[in-house]
Design a protein around this motif. Structure first.
Motif, PDB file in Angstrom:
ATOM      1  N   TRP A 105      -1.534  43.192 -57.874  1.00  0.00           N
ATOM      2  CA  TRP A 105      -0.878  43.804 -59.175  1.00  0.00           C
ATOM      3  C   TRP A 105      -0.772  43.061 -60.378  1.00  0.00           C
ATOM      4  N   ALA A 106      -1.057  43.550 -61.385  1.00  0.00           N
ATOM      5  CA  ALA A 106      -0.920  42.851 -62.846  1.00  0.00           C
ATOM      6  C   ALA A 106      -0.522  43.928 -63.898  1.00  0.00           C
ATOM      7  N   ARG A 107      -0.048  43.528 -65.235  1.00  0.00           N
ATOM      8  CA  ARG A 107       0.027  44.340 -66.305  1.00  0.00           C
ATOM      9  C   ARG A 107       0.634  45.613 -66.238  1.00  0.00           C
ATOM     10  N   ASP A 108       1.594  45.753 -65.744  1.00  0.00           N
ATOM     11  CA  ASP A 108       2.504  47.012 -65.493  1.00  0.00           C
ATOM     12  C   ASP A 108       1.601  48.105 -64.545  1.00  0.00           C
ATOM     13  N   ALA A 109       0.666  47.872 -63.720  1.00  0.00           N
ATOM     14  CA  ALA A 109       0.051  48.698 -62.909  1.00  0.00           C
ATOM     15  C   ALA A 109       1.060  49.688 -62.193  1.00  0.00           C
ATOM     16  N   PRO A 110       0.688  50.887 -61.991  1.00  0.00           N
ATOM     17  CA  PRO A 110       1.758  51.741 -61.266  1.00  0.00           C
ATOM     18  C   PRO A 110       1.684  51.720 -59.908  1.00  0.00           C
ATOM     19  N   ASP A 111       2.508  52.773 -59.238  1.00  0.00           N
ATOM     20  CA  ASP A 111       2.383  52.653 -57.560  1.00  0.00           C
ATOM     21  C   ASP A 111       0.848  52.930 -57.230  1.00  0.00           C
ATOM     22  N   LEU A 112       0.573  52.482 -55.832  1.00  0.00           N
ATOM     23  CA  LEU A 112      -0.592  52.708 -55.322  1.00  0.00           C
ATOM     24  C   LEU A 112      -0.190  53.613 -53.803  1.00  0.00           C
ATOM     25  N   GLU A 156       7.559  57.995 -30.168  1.00  0.00           N
ATOM     26  CA  GLU A 156       8.484  57.948 -31.562  1.00  0.00           C
ATOM     27  C   GLU A 156       7.763  57.563 -32.750  1.00  0.00           C
ATOM     28  N   VAL A 157       7.733  58.085 -33.846  1.00  0.00           N
ATOM     29  CA  VAL A 157       7.087  57.619 -35.021  1.00  0.00           C
ATOM     30  C   VAL A 157       8.058  57.497 -35.880  1.00  0.00           C
ATOM     31  N   VAL A 158       8.019  56.122 -36.614  1.00  0.00           N
ATOM     32  CA  VAL A 158       8.954  55.494 -37.701  1.00  0.00           C
ATOM     33  C   VAL A 158       8.137  55.666 -38.635  1.00  0.00           C
ATOM     34  N   SER A 159       8.807  55.999 -39.860  1.00  0.00           N
ATOM     35  CA  SER A 159       8.233  55.655 -41.256  1.00  0.00           C
ATOM     36  C   SER A 159       9.390  55.415 -42.227  1.00  0.00           C
ATOM     37  N   GLY A 160       9.004  54.552 -43.083  1.00  0.00           N
ATOM     38  CA  GLY A 160      10.100  54.273 -44.202  1.00  0.00           C
ATOM     39  C   GLY A 160       9.446  53.304 -45.473  1.00  0.00           C
ATOM     40  N   LYS A 161      10.378  52.764 -45.927  1.00  0.00           N
ATOM     41  CA  LYS A 161      10.099  52.064 -47.068  1.00  0.00           C
ATOM     42  C   LYS A 161      10.750  50.442 -47.201  1.00  0.00           C
ATOM     43  N   PHE A 162       9.935  49.509 -47.137  1.00  0.00           N
ATOM     44  CA  PHE A 162      10.581  48.072 -46.866  1.00  0.00           C
ATOM     45  C   PHE A 162      10.419  47.442 -48.315  1.00  0.00           C
ATOM     46  N   PRO A 163      11.585  46.622 -48.826  1.00  0.00           N
ATOM     47  CA  PRO A 163      11.592  46.051 -49.918  1.00  0.00           C
ATOM     48  C   PRO A 163      10.994  44.475 -49.774  1.00  0.00           C
ATOM     49  N   VAL A 194       7.521  44.105 -54.243  1.00  0.00           N
ATOM     50  CA  VAL A 194       6.890  45.242 -54.003  1.00  0.00           C
ATOM     51  C   VAL A 194       7.490  46.044 -52.721  1.00  0.00           C
ATOM     52  N   PHE A 195       7.811  47.352 -52.874  1.00  0.00           N
ATOM     53  CA  PHE A 195       8.125  48.289 -51.902  1.00  0.00           C
ATOM     54  C   PHE A 195       7.041  48.707 -51.266  1.00  0.00           C
TER      55      PHE A 195
END
Length: 348
Positions: free
Chosen positions: A128-135, A32-39, A172-173
């Motif tokens: 992260w700093a200075r309003d850097a975007p997603d990575l 079973e593979v689980v993928s998602g996003k954690f805050p 970060v998410f």
């Protein structure tokens, strides 16, 4: 230790996608593979004073191995000066939040316990700093955490440069999966101590030789200084048979632009025996000496190199620090450097 926010990757409010693998015998639960996003966010922190560093931890479920594949910042430079995400064997405190600034002083009253971000096995995996975007990491690459990793906790550190009255949830998410990744990500932080004299341009430099039998594939870099930084540059330095060195630029940037991870300028591999080197060119118009430190009145010189290894573990070396100026310079005999690109390393 209180874990009201639950165990990493097993909260009900985490959105997960389950991909069930089938074989000739039917469903295999182990596949079973689980993928998602954690805050991973600050629990509504109030910065009661300026120059406050606050840490908050989350425990990773150690019955499974996870791979972090992306970072989505939830922060503004108007509130957070910068954020670091540490991978730890144990956190620096058993509290839900604590004062984790390097310059924390016992005579400062903010109501928080004081400790470093990690109690053991400290490594930086995101900044992260200075309003850097997603990575997002390259296809097939991930930071391994959990069961088969020495990283059992993630600790978020937020630097609040200014006092704030409103509760804050900067953080970060984290995008993650349990799908195995052959390419394991790592981060090496190159930095210096040292000082910058008044009304001068100073070069803050560091260098370390790779002693581990690894093949590193660099793919991203990030620069960080405070107000005095003009140029930050990083290099791979390689000896030839005659003892002369070739400098390959990994990244170079004005550190006062958004401090995100950018693609490396050259992705040639880094191997045992190579030297990794970084320089921050600082210009001061101040009437005083500026020292390396954690506050906005101080300076920092950091070059982060993000890389992956194919079918292996990242380097044990996580940090490369020097004493900085005036004690350490690339030109010192002990640095083992020659053919130094002096002009190029300080010019965009």
């Amino acid at each position: 230790m209180k874990w009201q926010r639950g165990i990493f990757f097993f909260l009900e409010f985490v959105l997960c996608v389950f991909a069930i693998q089938y074989d000739e015998n039917g469903i295999s639960p182990s596949d079973e593979v689980v993928s998602g996003k954690f805050p991973l966010l600050m629990p509504m922190v109030i910065a009661k004073r300026s120059e406050l560093y606050v840490c908050t931890p989350v425990k990773i479920d150690d019955t499974k191995t996870y791979f972090i594949t992306g970072f989505q910042p939830n922060a503004s430079m108007n509130t957070a000066h910068h954020m670091l995400l540490y991978g730890c064997g144990t956190p620096g405190s058993e509290k839900d939040i604590w004062n984790c600034g390097e310059m924390a002083s016992s005579d400062v009253s903010d109501g928080l316990e004081q400790s470093g971000p990690c109690g053991a096995t400290s490594q930086i995996i995101y900044a992260w700093a200075r309003d850097a975007p997603d990575l997002y990491l390259p296809e097939g690459v991930g930071f391994k955490v959990g069961k088969d990793s020495e990283i059992k906790f993630l600790v978020l550190q937020v630097h609040y440069a200014h006092k704030k009255q409103q509760p804050d949830d900067s953080g970060v998410f984290l995008k993650y999966t349990t799908e195995p990744k052959d390419k394991q990500a790592g981060v090496l932080l190159l930095g210096t101590a040292g000082q910058i004299p008044a009304h001068t341009t100073e070069k803050m430099e560091t260098a370390c030789r790779v002693s581990e039998e690894k093949v590193l594939h660099p793919f991203a870099y990030r620069t960080h200084t405070h107000a005095l930084g003009k140029v930050v540059a990083g290099y791979r330095v390689r000896d030839n048979e005659r003892g002369e060195q070739t400098w390959t630029e990994l990244g170079k940037r004005n550190p006062l632009t958004p401090q995100m991870f950018y693609p490396v300028h050259n992705n040639d591999t880094i191997v045992q025996g190579d030297i990794l080197a970084a320089r921050c060119t600082m210009t001061s118009q101040r009437d005083r000496i500026t020292y390396t430190g954690a506050t906005a009145d101080d300076e920092m010189c950091n070059f982060y190199l993000m890389y992956y290894v194919d079918k292996g573990e990242p380097m044990e070396m996580k940090y490369c620090y020097s004493r900085g100026p005036p004690a350490y310079r690339w030109s010192n005999p002990e640095s083992e450097l020659n053919n130094i690109p002096d002009n190029e390393a300080s010019q965009l």
